[in-house]
Design an enzyme around this catalytic site. Sequence first.
Site, PDB file in Angstrom:
ATOM      1  N   TYR A  53      52.401   0.771  14.774  1.00 50.12           N
ATOM      2  CA  TYR A  53      51.062   1.170  15.217  1.00 50.12           C
ATOM      3  C   TYR A  53      50.006   0.925  14.146  1.00 50.12           C
ATOM      4  O   TYR A  53      48.834   0.722  14.479  1.00 50.12           O
ATOM      5  CB  TYR A  53      51.066   2.624  15.703  1.00 50.12           C
ATOM      6  CG  TYR A  53      51.679   2.724  17.080  1.00 50.12           C
ATOM      7  CD1 TYR A  53      50.941   2.405  18.212  1.00 50.12           C
ATOM      8  CD2 TYR A  53      53.015   3.057  17.242  1.00 50.12           C
ATOM      9  CE1 TYR A  53      51.506   2.441  19.473  1.00 50.12           C
ATOM     10  CE2 TYR A  53      53.593   3.099  18.495  1.00 50.12           C
ATOM     11  CZ  TYR A  53      52.834   2.792  19.612  1.00 50.12           C
ATOM     12  OH  TYR A  53      53.404   2.814  20.860  1.00 50.12           O
ATOM     13  N   ARG A  56      49.089  -2.516  15.025  1.00 50.95           N
ATOM     14  CA  ARG A  56      48.261  -2.520  16.235  1.00 50.95           C
ATOM     15  C   ARG A  56      46.858  -2.014  15.927  1.00 50.95           C
ATOM     16  O   ARG A  56      45.872  -2.506  16.492  1.00 50.95           O
ATOM     17  CB  ARG A  56      48.894  -1.659  17.329  1.00 50.95           C
ATOM     18  CG  ARG A  56      50.220  -2.190  17.845  1.00 50.95           C
ATOM     19  CD  ARG A  56      50.547  -1.644  19.204  1.00 50.95           C
ATOM     20  NE  ARG A  56      49.699  -2.252  20.226  1.00 50.95           N
ATOM     21  CZ  ARG A  56      49.645  -1.823  21.485  1.00 50.95           C
ATOM     22  NH1 ARG A  56      50.361  -0.769  21.866  1.00 50.95           N
ATOM     23  NH2 ARG A  56      48.861  -2.415  22.359  1.00 50.95           N
ATOM     24  N   ASP A  91      43.192   0.527  22.949  1.00 50.80           N
ATOM     25  CA  ASP A  91      42.135   0.053  22.062  1.00 50.80           C
ATOM     26  C   ASP A  91      40.806   0.735  22.398  1.00 50.80           C
ATOM     27  O   ASP A  91      40.684   1.441  23.399  1.00 50.80           O
ATOM     28  CB  ASP A  91      41.997  -1.476  22.134  1.00 50.80           C
ATOM     29  CG  ASP A  91      41.567  -1.966  23.516  1.00 50.80           C
ATOM     30  OD1 ASP A  91      40.443  -1.621  23.950  1.00 50.80           O
ATOM     31  OD2 ASP A  91      42.336  -2.686  24.177  1.00 50.80           O
ATOM     32  N   HIS A 106      46.574   6.561  28.458  1.00 53.26           N
ATOM     33  CA  HIS A 106      47.712   6.343  27.555  1.00 53.26           C
ATOM     34  C   HIS A 106      47.355   6.603  26.094  1.00 53.26           C
ATOM     35  O   HIS A 106      48.093   6.193  25.196  1.00 53.26           O
ATOM     36  CB  HIS A 106      48.251   4.918  27.720  1.00 53.26           C
ATOM     37  CG  HIS A 106      48.925   4.700  29.029  1.00 53.26           C
ATOM     38  ND1 HIS A 106      49.149   3.453  29.568  1.00 53.26           N
ATOM     39  CD2 HIS A 106      49.426   5.579  29.934  1.00 53.26           C
ATOM     40  CE1 HIS A 106      49.753   3.574  30.744  1.00 53.26           C
ATOM     41  NE2 HIS A 106      49.924   4.853  30.980  1.00 53.26           N
ATOM     42  N   CYS A 114      48.916  15.662  15.928  1.00 50.91           N
ATOM     43  CA  CYS A 114      49.944  16.459  15.249  1.00 50.91           C
ATOM     44  C   CYS A 114      50.982  16.900  16.269  1.00 50.91           C
ATOM     45  O   CYS A 114      50.646  17.573  17.249  1.00 50.91           O
ATOM     46  CB  CYS A 114      49.327  17.678  14.567  1.00 50.91           C
ATOM     47  SG  CYS A 114      50.575  18.751  13.783  1.00 50.91           S
ATOM     48  N   CYS A 133      49.134  17.181   8.679  1.00 50.23           N
ATOM     49  CA  CYS A 133      48.094  17.445   9.669  1.00 50.23           C
ATOM     50  C   CYS A 133      46.928  18.143   8.972  1.00 50.23           C
ATOM     51  O   CYS A 133      47.137  19.103   8.223  1.00 50.23           O
ATOM     52  CB  CYS A 133      48.660  18.328  10.776  1.00 50.23           C
ATOM     53  SG  CYS A 133      47.406  19.027  11.886  1.00 50.23           S
ATOM     54  N   SER A 174      49.369  -5.244  35.346  1.00 48.30           N
ATOM     55  CA  SER A 174      50.556  -5.911  35.887  1.00 48.30           C
ATOM     56  C   SER A 174      51.035  -5.278  37.182  1.00 48.30           C
ATOM     57  O   SER A 174      51.771  -5.893  37.947  1.00 48.30           O
ATOM     58  CB  SER A 174      51.678  -5.875  34.858  1.00 48.30           C
ATOM     59  OG  SER A 174      52.101  -4.536  34.628  1.00 48.30           O
ATOM     60  N   LEU A 199      44.102 -12.218  35.947  1.00 45.21           N
ATOM     61  CA  LEU A 199      44.369 -13.604  35.608  1.00 45.21           C
ATOM     62  C   LEU A 199      45.424 -14.190  36.541  1.00 45.21           C
ATOM     63  O   LEU A 199      45.292 -15.316  37.037  1.00 45.21           O
ATOM     64  CB  LEU A 199      44.831 -13.717  34.152  1.00 45.21           C
ATOM     65  CG  LEU A 199      45.111 -15.134  33.639  1.00 45.21           C
ATOM     66  CD1 LEU A 199      43.834 -15.986  33.672  1.00 45.21           C
ATOM     67  CD2 LEU A 199      45.677 -15.070  32.215  1.00 45.21           C
ATOM     68  N   ALA A 216      39.347 -12.516  32.707  1.00 44.22           N
ATOM     69  CA  ALA A 216      38.525 -11.308  32.845  1.00 44.22           C
ATOM     70  C   ALA A 216      37.107 -11.526  32.353  1.00 44.22           C
ATOM     71  O   ALA A 216      36.146 -11.013  32.947  1.00 44.22           O
ATOM     72  CB  ALA A 216      39.181 -10.153  32.086  1.00 44.22           C
TER      73      ALA A 216
END
Length: 231
Positions: A53, A56, A91, A106, A114, A133, A174, A199, A216
């Site tokens: 992550y 990411r 994002d 999500h 935490c 934390c 999807s 797409l 898009a």
Amino acid sequence: MTRIVVLSGAGLSAESGLGTFRDAGGLWARYPLEDVATPQGFARDPALVHDFYNARRENCIAAAPNAAHAALARLAHVLGPELLLVTQNIDDLLERAGAPEVVHMHGEVMRALCGACEHRWDAPRAMHPGDPCPACGAAATRPDVVWFGEYPYHLDRIAAALAECALFVSIGTSGSVYPAAGFFAEAAGHGARTLELNLDPSENSGRFDEARLGPAARIVPDWVDEVLAAG
């Protein structure tokens, strides 16, 4: 009252350089999902999950909103509470494009959570297993994202909007990840018209009232222009 519900998926951000689950050679292709996107994987190897992550998060920081993000932000400013922007993406490109509110079902890669006290805060660029934390001090920090096997955020609010909207629009999804994959049927069951912008056809594409295919960054601004012209 919510007039339009827009659900966006990875295809919305693909043209900004953020890959989808299925991209060959992308981040997801290099890591088994059970290792980096489940509570069990985090329990086994939190350092691996944080490394994933962190990568990411760096990708997200380096990316820029595309024309589709900008168009949806423009639509949100015009329609206000008549539009609910829901995204499966973690994002922040819709916000950086100017969208005043985005429902992240999500979670968000730019936020931290935490696991001990559920406090949330802006994530640093890099997170590590021993990070305390800021609220309770526990070394139980994790990305504030919903992993496979966990309950998505804001489902009650989304369900209420699906029950009253006149139009449901799916962008860049999807159609394979539930519960989001069933939102179009839920909205249609309450009388809404359904539209897919993608797409390639999703798994449920043939069940939408209309499907428009293309990048898009092209088809989303075209649709937004139509909505705004119609008033």
